[in-house]
Enzyme design. Structure first.
Site, short mmCIF file in Angstrom:
data_model
loop_
_atom_site.label_atom_id
_atom_site.label_comp_id
_atom_site.label_asym_id
_atom_site.label_seq_id
_atom_site.Cartn_x
_atom_site.Cartn_y
_atom_site.Cartn_z
CG LEU A 43 -2.09 0.91 1.29
CD1 LEU A 43 -3.00 0.73 0.07
CD2 LEU A 43 -2.89 0.69 2.56
CG ASP A 44 1.35 3.37 -3.66
OD1 ASP A 44 2.24 2.53 -3.83
OD2 ASP A 44 0.50 3.67 -4.52
NE ARG A 45 6.72 8.42 3.32
CZ ARG A 45 7.31 9.57 3.14
NH1 ARG A 45 7.66 9.97 1.94
NH2 ARG A 45 7.57 10.35 4.17
CB SER A 47 -2.47 4.56 -0.24
OG SER A 47 -2.35 5.04 -1.57
#
Length: 179
Positions: A43-45, A47
């Site tokens: 999960l992207d930073r 997000s």
């Protein structure tokens, strides 16, 4: 077998160490002190939301591998008005620079009751925003953000709410539960 559902806050890396940065960025180790668990997917930073961690390699692969087509549902705040044409394009699948996406399930929703984000989303009175519930069954890099941008709706906030049958319901930001 251990399976943990974490509500990953905005700004936290989906890994336990940060070897690339000379400054200290928050990682999973700031929130989860359970030995030998690893994230099933990323999960992207920038997000937030549901991140599953497990010590079971087969389960980790089943959750993360797009071949299993496990549905992932996101609550997405976008800039602009989510009209029928944009929603229909997402439902058909959009073409990104790495090829076409699978069709998404998407609907416009009322703003959900979520925790405040830190830092807050920028607010501009002259620019409307909308919320979508979007479900995909693949997991390319920054896919949801790229899909909404492709239909003219840049993402402002992205919260993963569900992976398969696992949900974020009742898990506060920065906390986790065994599932």
């Amino acid at each position: 077998m251990t399976l943990i559902a974490l509500n990953k806050p905005f700004g936290v890396l989906s890994q336990f160490t940060d070897a690339k940065s000379p400054t200290s960025r928050e990682t999973l180790s700031d929130y989860v002190q359970v030995p030998r668990v690893y994230p099933a997917g990323r999960l992207d930073r920038d997000s937030e939301g549901l991140l599953l961690l497990t010590d079971d390699g087969r389960l980790q692969a089943r959750i993360a591998d797009p071949a299993f087509k496990l549905p992932k549902t996101y609550l997405v705040q976008v800039e602009g008005v989510a009209g029928d044409a944009a929603l229909d394009a997402l439902r058909r699948g959009v073409t990104l620079n790495d090829g076409p996406t699978r069709p998404a399930e998407v609907e416009a929703i009322d703003p959900p009751e979520l925790w405040p984000r830190n830092p807050p989303i920028r607010y501009r009175a002259s620019v409307p925003d909308a919320w979508l519930r979007l479900t995909i069954r693949e997991g390319r890099n920054r896919q949801v953000r790229r899909m909404t941008a492709a239909v003219g709706l840049p993402t402002l906030r992205l919260v993963r709410w569900r992976i398969g049958d696992w949900t974020l319901d009742g898990i506060a930001p920065g906390t986790w539960v065994r599932v």
